[in-house]
Design a protein around this motif. Structure first.
Motif, PDB file in Angstrom:
ATOM      1  N   SER A   1      -8.441   3.602 -12.914  1.00 41.37           N
ATOM      2  CA  SER A   1      -9.156   2.392 -12.505  1.00 41.37           C
ATOM      3  C   SER A   1      -8.622   1.131 -13.170  1.00 41.37           C
ATOM      4  N   GLU A   2      -7.988   1.266 -14.332  1.00 41.28           N
ATOM      5  CA  GLU A   2      -7.539   0.094 -15.088  1.00 41.28           C
ATOM      6  C   GLU A   2      -6.083   0.252 -15.537  1.00 41.28           C
ATOM      7  N   GLN A   3      -5.393  -0.890 -15.662  1.00 39.71           N
ATOM      8  CA  GLN A   3      -4.041  -0.885 -16.202  1.00 39.71           C
ATOM      9  C   GLN A   3      -4.007  -0.256 -17.598  1.00 39.71           C
ATOM     10  N   SER A   4      -5.038  -0.509 -18.380  1.00 37.54           N
ATOM     11  CA  SER A   4      -5.074  -0.009 -19.755  1.00 37.54           C
ATOM     12  C   SER A   4      -5.015   1.511 -19.815  1.00 37.54           C
ATOM     13  N   ASP A   5      -5.450   2.173 -18.726  1.00 40.17           N
ATOM     14  CA  ASP A   5      -5.389   3.638 -18.694  1.00 40.17           C
ATOM     15  C   ASP A   5      -3.962   4.150 -18.508  1.00 40.17           C
ATOM     16  N   LEU A   6      -3.074   3.255 -18.059  1.00 40.59           N
ATOM     17  CA  LEU A   6      -1.689   3.629 -17.778  1.00 40.59           C
ATOM     18  C   LEU A   6      -0.738   3.233 -18.892  1.00 40.59           C
ATOM     19  N   LEU A   7      -0.996   2.089 -19.513  1.00 41.17           N
ATOM     20  CA  LEU A   7      -0.051   1.506 -20.467  1.00 41.17           C
ATOM     21  C   LEU A   7       0.183   2.415 -21.674  1.00 41.17           C
ATOM     22  N   GLY A   8       1.457   2.474 -22.077  1.00 46.17           N
ATOM     23  CA  GLY A   8       1.819   3.269 -23.248  1.00 46.17           C
ATOM     24  C   GLY A   8       2.031   4.747 -22.969  1.00 46.17           C
ATOM     25  N   LYS A   9       1.920   5.143 -21.696  1.00 47.94           N
ATOM     26  CA  LYS A   9       2.103   6.552 -21.335  1.00 47.94           C
ATOM     27  C   LYS A   9       3.365   6.715 -20.494  1.00 47.94           C
ATOM     28  N   THR A  10       3.965   7.890 -20.572  1.00 49.46           N
ATOM     29  CA  THR A  10       5.137   8.188 -19.760  1.00 49.46           C
ATOM     30  C   THR A  10       4.709   8.840 -18.444  1.00 49.46           C
ATOM     31  N   SER A  11       5.647   8.985 -17.534  1.00 40.63           N
ATOM     32  CA  SER A  11       5.351   9.695 -16.288  1.00 40.63           C
ATOM     33  C   SER A  11       4.941  11.136 -16.568  1.00 40.63           C
ATOM     34  N   ALA A  12       5.585  11.747 -17.565  1.00 38.11           N
ATOM     35  CA  ALA A  12       5.236  13.119 -17.928  1.00 38.11           C
ATOM     36  C   ALA A  12       3.784  13.208 -18.377  1.00 38.11           C
ATOM     37  N   ASP A  13       3.287  12.146 -19.043  1.00 34.46           N
ATOM     38  CA  ASP A  13       1.898  12.124 -19.509  1.00 34.46           C
ATOM     39  C   ASP A  13       0.913  12.019 -18.344  1.00 34.46           C
TER      40      ASP A  13
ATOM     41  N   PRO B   1       0.791  -1.238   0.000  1.00 35.00           N
ATOM     42  CA  PRO B   1       0.000   0.000   0.000  1.00 35.00           C
ATOM     43  C   PRO B   1       0.819   1.281   0.000  1.00 35.00           C
ATOM     44  N   THR B   2       2.081   1.224   0.409  1.00 31.43           N
ATOM     45  CA  THR B   2       2.901   2.448   0.459  1.00 31.43           C
ATOM     46  C   THR B   2       4.097   2.369  -0.488  1.00 31.43           C
ATOM     47  N   THR B   3       4.026   1.440  -1.461  1.00 27.45           N
ATOM     48  CA  THR B   3       5.139   1.249  -2.393  1.00 27.45           C
ATOM     49  C   THR B   3       4.623   1.150  -3.818  1.00 27.45           C
ATOM     50  N   VAL B   4       5.229   1.925  -4.706  1.00 27.24           N
ATOM     51  CA  VAL B   4       4.890   1.901  -6.130  1.00 27.24           C
ATOM     52  C   VAL B   4       5.888   1.002  -6.856  1.00 27.24           C
ATOM     53  N   VAL B   5       5.396   0.106  -7.709  1.00 20.81           N
ATOM     54  CA  VAL B   5       6.241  -0.769  -8.523  1.00 20.81           C
ATOM     55  C   VAL B   5       5.827  -0.587  -9.979  1.00 20.81           C
ATOM     56  N   PHE B   6       6.812  -0.470 -10.874  1.00 24.28           N
ATOM     57  CA  PHE B   6       6.476  -0.255 -12.281  1.00 24.28           C
ATOM     58  C   PHE B   6       7.549  -0.822 -13.202  1.00 24.28           C
ATOM     59  N   VAL B   7       7.148  -1.065 -14.448  1.00 27.15           N
ATOM     60  CA  VAL B   7       8.063  -1.469 -15.520  1.00 27.15           C
ATOM     61  C   VAL B   7       7.782  -0.554 -16.708  1.00 27.15           C
ATOM     62  N   LYS B   8       8.852  -0.063 -17.351  1.00 32.88           N
ATOM     63  CA  LYS B   8       8.704   0.817 -18.509  1.00 32.88           C
ATOM     64  C   LYS B   8       9.570   0.314 -19.658  1.00 32.88           C
ATOM     65  N   ASN B   9       9.144   0.616 -20.881  1.00 31.07           N
ATOM     66  CA  ASN B   9       9.890   0.171 -22.055  1.00 31.07           C
ATOM     67  C   ASN B   9      11.004   1.154 -22.409  1.00 31.07           C
ATOM     68  N   THR B  10      11.635   0.951 -23.555  1.00 31.13           N
ATOM     69  CA  THR B  10      12.777   1.776 -23.943  1.00 31.13           C
ATOM     70  C   THR B  10      12.371   3.190 -24.351  1.00 31.13           C
ATOM     71  N   ARG B  11      11.088   3.466 -24.426  1.00 30.92           N
ATOM     72  CA  ARG B  11      10.599   4.832 -24.668  1.00 30.92           C
ATOM     73  C   ARG B  11      10.103   5.470 -23.376  1.00 30.92           C
ATOM     74  N   ALA B  12      10.401   4.805 -22.247  1.00 35.47           N
ATOM     75  CA  ALA B  12       9.995   5.276 -20.917  1.00 35.47           C
ATOM     76  C   ALA B  12       8.476   5.262 -20.744  1.00 35.47           C
ATOM     77  N   GLU B  13       7.795   4.381 -21.484  1.00 36.97           N
ATOM     78  CA  GLU B  13       6.339   4.242 -21.381  1.00 36.97           C
ATOM     79  C   GLU B  13       6.009   3.070 -20.457  1.00 36.97           C
TER      80      GLU B  13
END
Length: 271
Positions: free
Chosen positions: A73-85, A46-58
């Motif tokens: 609400s869904e993973q699909s809302d996150l996938l393919g986007k960068t942190s800046a997005d 609950p207090t830790t963020v875990v993530f994987v990003k591709n070579t475009r930082a998405e």
């Protein structure tokens, strides 16, 4: 071997990716399949963020804590986007710059103190690690990251955090200079006592210890290059070379020159 020296040598030759060779994925797909196996564990933090990003930082994966903080609400809302997005702030842009640097340089970012968004939408402190993941052919295929909160929501103080981050930014920009408490007071508009309490509360160390840590971290990075040791000393804010050597050895158990020679021998062996 002396315990402190052994510890210093271990830290000096630690692989930048932080991943043992036997654990390297054969491909990006293999990495994502492995992540899927551990997803229930990652979601339970609950207090830790875990993530994987591709070579475009998405984003290729983000755990439930990350989704909640972004109000997705869904993973699909996150996938393919960068942190800046998804963060849409100065912090998001900085996160993406970090990702691209890890990918380009193939070097991990470890124990990075930074601000991020708590579930309350307020800024709080966390410690972030980002590792470049390479496949069996040596190609960087992804960034694996984890950010752990330093404070609970109850203890978080956004106003203090914003002032402390001004100090942190000032220190990074003036690390080659002598920094006084009066300067930190002017930058943050906090008293010396407030600064001391803030650093101990957030980082569990004093401002002086924090400055020392920043200087040693910079020295380690510069000593891996070709800059003369005397210039490294000056770039890290030491006017006295002997004081630099003394503090460096106290932290790592070996002198700056010994550390540089060790790095060179390690590089020669790798070749």
């Amino acid at each position: 071997m002396d315990t402190r020296l052994a510890k210093g040598l271990h830290e000096a030759v630690k692989p930048p990716a932080g991943i043992p060779p036997c654990a390297l994925p054969g491909s990006l797909d293999e990495l994502l399949r492995a992540t899927a196996w551990f997803a229930p564990v990652f979601h339970a933090l609950p207090t830790t963020v875990v993530f994987v990003k591709n070579t475009r930082a998405e984003y290729l994966y983000g755990n439930r804590t990350l989704l909640q903080r972004l109000q997705l609400s869904e993973q699909s809302d996150l996938l393919g986007k960068t942190s800046a997005d998804v963060f849409q702030s100065e912090w998001g842009r900085q996160y993406t710059e970090q990702d691209l640097a890890v990918l380009a340089q193939g070097r991990a970012i470890e124990n990075k103190l930074e601000l991020h968004t708590y579930p309350t939408r307020e800024l709080g402190w966390c410690v972030t690690h980002k590792f470049p993941i390479t496949d069996t052919n040596g190609n960087t295929v992804a960034v694996l990251g984890i950010s752990a909160d330093l404070e609970s929501n109850r203890d978080n103080n956004p106003r203090l955090n914003r002032k402390i981050v001004r100090i942190e930014q000032y220190l990074h920009e003036h690390l080659d200079q002598t920094v006084t408490m009066k300067q930190l007071e002017a930058v943050s508009r906090l008293s010396a006592a407030q600064i001391e309490r803030g650093f101990k509360k957030i980082f569990n160390i004093t401002p002086a210890q924090y400055i020392q840590k920043l200087r040693i971290d910079r020295a380690v990075a510069l000593l891996r290059g070709q800059m003369p040791v005397s210039e490294v000393s000056a770039q890290c804010g030491y006017s006295d070379h002997s004081a630099f050597s003394r503090h460096f050895k106290s932290a790592l158990g070996i002198t700056p020159s010994e550390f540089r020679n060790l790095c060179r021998r390690t590089a020669d062996t790798a070749e």
